[in-house]
Design a protein around this motif. Structure first.
Motif, PDB file in Angstrom:
ATOM      1  N   GLY A 268       0.826  -1.191   0.000  1.00 15.27           N
ATOM      2  CA  GLY A 268       0.000   0.000   0.000  1.00 15.27           C
ATOM      3  C   GLY A 268       0.868   1.251   0.000  1.00 15.27           C
ATOM      4  N   ALA A 269       0.228   2.372   0.042  1.00 20.68           N
ATOM      5  CA  ALA A 269       0.960   3.630   0.130  1.00 20.68           C
ATOM      6  C   ALA A 269       1.584   3.732   1.516  1.00 20.68           C
ATOM      7  N   PRO A 270       2.750   4.333   1.626  1.00 18.43           N
ATOM      8  CA  PRO A 270       3.365   4.437   2.941  1.00 18.43           C
ATOM      9  C   PRO A 270       2.515   5.289   3.878  1.00 18.43           C
ATOM     10  N   ALA A 271       2.484   4.888   5.107  1.00 21.80           N
ATOM     11  CA  ALA A 271       1.667   5.589   6.095  1.00 21.80           C
ATOM     12  C   ALA A 271       2.379   6.868   6.518  1.00 21.80           C
ATOM     13  N   ALA A 272       1.589   7.822   6.940  1.00 22.07           N
ATOM     14  CA  ALA A 272       2.159   9.063   7.435  1.00 22.07           C
ATOM     15  C   ALA A 272       2.828   8.799   8.769  1.00 22.07           C
ATOM     16  N   ILE A 273       3.970   9.400   8.966  1.00 25.90           N
ATOM     17  CA  ILE A 273       4.695   9.218  10.223  1.00 25.90           C
ATOM     18  C   ILE A 273       3.991  10.063  11.271  1.00 25.90           C
ATOM     19  N   PRO A 274       3.645   9.454  12.409  1.00 26.81           N
ATOM     20  CA  PRO A 274       2.947  10.230  13.440  1.00 26.81           C
ATOM     21  C   PRO A 274       3.846  11.341  13.980  1.00 26.81           C
ATOM     22  N   ASP A 275       3.194  12.397  14.442  1.00 25.56           N
ATOM     23  CA  ASP A 275       3.955  13.520  15.002  1.00 25.56           C
ATOM     24  C   ASP A 275       4.540  13.095  16.333  1.00 25.56           C
ATOM     25  N   ARG A 276       5.824  12.918  16.347  1.00 23.27           N
ATOM     26  CA  ARG A 276       6.535  12.566  17.572  1.00 23.27           C
ATOM     27  C   ARG A 276       7.677  13.550  17.740  1.00 23.27           C
ATOM     28  N   ALA A 277       8.119  13.648  18.921  1.00 23.81           N
ATOM     29  CA  ALA A 277       9.273  14.506  19.153  1.00 23.81           C
ATOM     30  C   ALA A 277      10.472  13.895  18.437  1.00 23.81           C
ATOM     31  N   VAL A 278      11.200  14.744  17.761  1.00 23.03           N
ATOM     32  CA  VAL A 278      12.368  14.277  17.030  1.00 23.03           C
ATOM     33  C   VAL A 278      13.419  13.878  18.046  1.00 23.03           C
ATOM     34  N   ASP A 279      14.009  12.713  17.836  1.00 19.20           N
ATOM     35  CA  ASP A 279      15.057  12.262  18.753  1.00 19.20           C
ATOM     36  C   ASP A 279      16.256  13.204  18.637  1.00 19.20           C
ATOM     37  N   ARG A 280      16.687  13.666  19.759  1.00 18.21           N
ATOM     38  CA  ARG A 280      17.853  14.542  19.796  1.00 18.21           C
ATOM     39  C   ARG A 280      18.704  14.128  20.982  1.00 18.21           C
ATOM     40  N   PRO A 281      19.943  14.422  20.929  1.00 20.50           N
ATOM     41  CA  PRO A 281      20.784  14.084  22.076  1.00 20.50           C
ATOM     42  C   PRO A 281      20.376  14.897  23.304  1.00 20.50           C
ATOM     43  N   LEU A 282      20.527  14.299  24.460  1.00 19.90           N
ATOM     44  CA  LEU A 282      20.194  14.982  25.705  1.00 19.90           C
ATOM     45  C   LEU A 282      21.259  16.028  26.017  1.00 19.90           C
ATOM     46  N   GLN A 283      20.789  17.111  26.592  1.00 21.23           N
ATOM     47  CA  GLN A 283      21.710  18.170  27.015  1.00 21.23           C
ATOM     48  C   GLN A 283      22.353  17.772  28.331  1.00 21.23           C
ATOM     49  N   GLN A 284      23.427  18.446  28.659  1.00 27.69           N
ATOM     50  CA  GLN A 284      24.130  18.147  29.909  1.00 27.69           C
ATOM     51  C   GLN A 284      23.197  18.408  31.078  1.00 27.69           C
ATOM     52  N   GLY A 285      23.004  17.396  31.939  1.00 28.51           N
ATOM     53  CA  GLY A 285      22.169  17.521  33.116  1.00 28.51           C
ATOM     54  C   GLY A 285      20.694  17.261  32.847  1.00 28.51           C
ATOM     55  N   GLU A 286      20.305  17.068  31.603  1.00 33.80           N
ATOM     56  CA  GLU A 286      18.905  16.800  31.269  1.00 33.80           C
ATOM     57  C   GLU A 286      18.579  15.339  31.556  1.00 33.80           C
ATOM     58  N   ARG A 287      17.404  15.112  32.162  1.00 30.54           N
ATOM     59  CA  ARG A 287      17.000  13.740  32.490  1.00 30.54           C
ATOM     60  C   ARG A 287      16.292  13.123  31.291  1.00 30.54           C
ATOM     61  N   PRO A 288      16.497  11.846  31.058  1.00 33.01           N
ATOM     62  CA  PRO A 288      15.806  11.196  29.938  1.00 33.01           C
ATOM     63  C   PRO A 288      14.322  11.114  30.224  1.00 33.01           C
ATOM     64  N   PRO A 289      13.508  11.046  29.181  1.00 37.83           N
ATOM     65  CA  PRO A 289      12.060  10.944  29.410  1.00 37.83           C
ATOM     66  C   PRO A 289      11.721   9.653  30.138  1.00 37.83           C
ATOM     67  N   TYR A 290      10.683   9.722  30.959  1.00 41.60           N
ATOM     68  CA  TYR A 290      10.280   8.584  31.774  1.00 41.60           C
ATOM     69  C   TYR A 290       8.829   8.267  31.476  1.00 41.60           C
ATOM     70  N   ASP A 291       8.545   6.988  31.202  1.00 36.49           N
ATOM     71  CA  ASP A 291       7.175   6.548  30.941  1.00 36.49           C
ATOM     72  C   ASP A 291       6.773   5.570  32.039  1.00 36.49           C
ATOM     73  N   PRO A 292       5.891   5.947  32.945  1.00 36.65           N
ATOM     74  CA  PRO A 292       5.526   5.062  34.038  1.00 36.65           C
ATOM     75  C   PRO A 292       4.769   3.810  33.559  1.00 36.65           C
ATOM     76  N   ASP A 293       4.110   3.899  32.409  1.00 36.93           N
ATOM     77  CA  ASP A 293       3.383   2.737  31.897  1.00 36.93           C
ATOM     78  C   ASP A 293       4.312   1.719  31.284  1.00 36.93           C
ATOM     79  N   ALA A 294       5.505   2.099  30.908  1.00 39.97           N
ATOM     80  CA  ALA A 294       6.428   1.202  30.245  1.00 39.97           C
ATOM     81  C   ALA A 294       7.180   0.314  31.227  1.00 39.97           C
ATOM     82  N   THR A 295       7.184   0.671  32.495  1.00 46.05           N
ATOM     83  CA  THR A 295       7.970  -0.115  33.460  1.00 46.05           C
ATOM     84  C   THR A 295       7.092  -1.017  34.263  1.00 46.05           C
TER      85      THR A 295
END
Length: 129
Positions: A102-129
């Motif tokens: 089929g035609a390729p699906a549209a990519i959902p709007d997600r935050a673009v992966d970028r490197p973390l800044q110094q001292g920045e905490r990684p995102p946390y998903d409570p449902d994933a753990t």
């Protein structure tokens, strides 16, 4: 009837029959088996024809559900579920990847992966753990 039997299996049966019955009795035993199979097949055909004559048009009404049951022997649950779920061919599968063909699906709007800044905490998903 013997659709799953190959030449190797027939050869094994003949060799086993040769050892069990001996060369002098093997031809008569093979002839007996052939006659018996032919007779059973004739009985089954005769019974079906007699049933068809006696039932008349109701025979076709009975035969259709039996054909449907015969198809269940080749039932593949994975294929049936896939067909049921993907019969309308959505553009995107639940995992976010496009479907094949089929035609390729549209990519959902997600935050673009970028490197973390110094001292920045990684995102946390409570449902994933």
């Amino acid at each position: 009837m013997f659709e799953n039997i190959g030449w190797v299996e027939i050869l094994i049966i003949v060799v086993a029959g040769l050892f069990i019955l001996g060369p002098e009795r093997l031809p008569s035993a093979a002839a007996w088996v052939g006659r018996t199979i032919r007779q059973v097949r004739d009985y089954a055909t005769g019974a079906r024809d007699q049933l068809k004559q006696e039932m008349g048009p109701e025979y076709e009404q009975l035969r259709k559900p039996l054909e449907d049951l015969r198809e269940l022997r080749n039932f593949n649950p994975k294929q049936a579920i896939t067909k049921h779920l993907w019969d309308d061919q959505p553009a995107e599968k639940p995992n976010g990847y496009p479907t094949t063909g089929g035609a390729p699906a549209a990519i959902p709007d997600r935050a673009v992966d970028r490197p973390l800044q110094q001292g920045e905490r990684p995102p946390y998903d409570p449902d994933a753990t």
